[in-house]
Enzyme design. Structure first.
Site, PDB file in Angstrom:
ATOM      1  N   SER A  96      57.995  59.411  23.851  1.00  0.00           N
ATOM      2  CA  SER A  96      57.470  59.431  22.389  1.00  0.00           C
ATOM      3  C   SER A  96      56.503  58.375  22.388  1.00  0.00           C
ATOM      4  CB  SER A  96      58.558  59.444  21.616  1.00  0.00           C
ATOM      5  OG  SER A  96      59.184  58.223  21.393  1.00  0.00           O
ATOM      6  N   HIS A 139      55.805  65.831  25.129  1.00  0.00           N
ATOM      7  CA  HIS A 139      56.565  65.405  23.910  1.00  0.00           C
ATOM      8  C   HIS A 139      57.072  66.222  22.809  1.00  0.00           C
ATOM      9  CE1 HIS A 139      56.408  62.430  20.159  1.00  0.00           C
ATOM     10  NE2 HIS A 139      57.934  62.524  20.812  1.00  0.00           N
TER      11      HIS A 139
END
Length: 281
Positions: free
Chosen positions: A117, A138
């Site tokens: 992330s 992500h």
């Protein structure tokens, strides 16, 4: 691309494995911790059963999805895969170790993706001999519900690798967004400073926890206030991402709030520990 391996059977990894299997891919869900692997598989089964109960999928679709899922406790299963998606703890040393091992085991054509992330894809790719085939994917939490996938190009990611992952993301019924390799990408570069500022607002005594969240929900139409959202993400995760942003940009506007550090040191990490900015009994 037919066979996918997901490394890490936690909430994110299990969610990624589920959507891949539901979309017709054969999936290995890998975790070295047998208890975590069993829990991840059970959570997938539970979510699919709930989807059947709500009429979102048929019982046959549930059975077919589970048939395409194989639990794995060995990286050697990467030998059978066209894509490996890593979803382990957000720590650079751990991730580079995983990628180094996968690079030695996976076939030459296999793409290696990270669900990080905030960490740089370029640095993760440098642990391999195939940096042109390393990319960021992500996913947002919860994976079966959220439509966005940030696709992050490392410095050496090839156009062919990017296109293959974009096409695959569409097959998962997700919306891909192309992002270059900067700290926090787009989502966390914007979200985390907002959460950090909300914590500063509390720290400086401007308003209470509930009132700060109410302002953002009713005034800005956010579905969840920033302090409650921080609790759901995990305050340790929020702190870690703020530190990545602060180090990566060297800008004081990303300095983590002292109150956030204090809560993390106290073990008040949010919903997962029963206490953060709110109590969860």
């Amino acid at each position: 691309m037919k066979t996918v391996m997901v490394i890490g059977a936690g909430q994110m990894g299990a969610g990624i494995a589920q959507v891949c299997a539901q979309s017709g891919f054969n999936v290995y869900l890998n975790d070295m911790n047998e208890a975590a692997l069993e829990k991840g598989m059970k959570n997938i089964e539970k979510l699919l059963a709930r989807a059947v109960d709500k009429g979102r999928i048929t019982d046959k679709e549930k059975v077919d999805t589970l048939t395409r899922l194989t639990p794995s406790s060995s990286f050697q299963d990467a030998k059978n895969c066209d894509l490996v998606i890593e979803a382990v703890v957000e720590n650079m040393d751990v991730k580079t170790s995983v990628f180094k091992q996968l690079d030695e085991i996976a076939p030459a054509h296999t793409i290696l993706a990270s669900n990080t992330s905030s960490l740089p894809i370029t640095e993760i790719a440098s642990a391999t001999s195939r940096p042109e085939q390393v990319i960021g994917m992500h996913f947002m939490n919860p994976v079966p519900v959220m439509k966005l996938v940030e696709i992050i190009r490392g410095l050496q990611t090839s156009n062919e690798t990017y296109q293959a992952i974009e096409d695959m993301t569409h097959k998962l019924s997700k919306t891909p967004v192309e992002v270059n390799d900067f700290p926090g990408f787009v989502s966390n570069r914007i979200l985390m400073p907002m959460i950090n500022e909300a914590i500063y607002t509390l720290y400086e005594g401007v308003a209470s926890v509930e009132d700060i969240d109410t302002v953002m929900k009713l005034g800005m139409n956010h579905p969840m206030g920033p302090l409650q959202l921080a609790d759901f993400i995990g305050l340790d995760t929020c702190l870690y991402i703020m530190e990545v942003l602060h180090e990566g940009f060297g800008d004081s506007k990303y300095r983590p709030c002292p109150l956030l550090r204090k809560y993390v040191k106290a073990g008040w990490l949010g919903k997962k520990t029963g206490r953060g900015f709110y109590r969860y009994d």
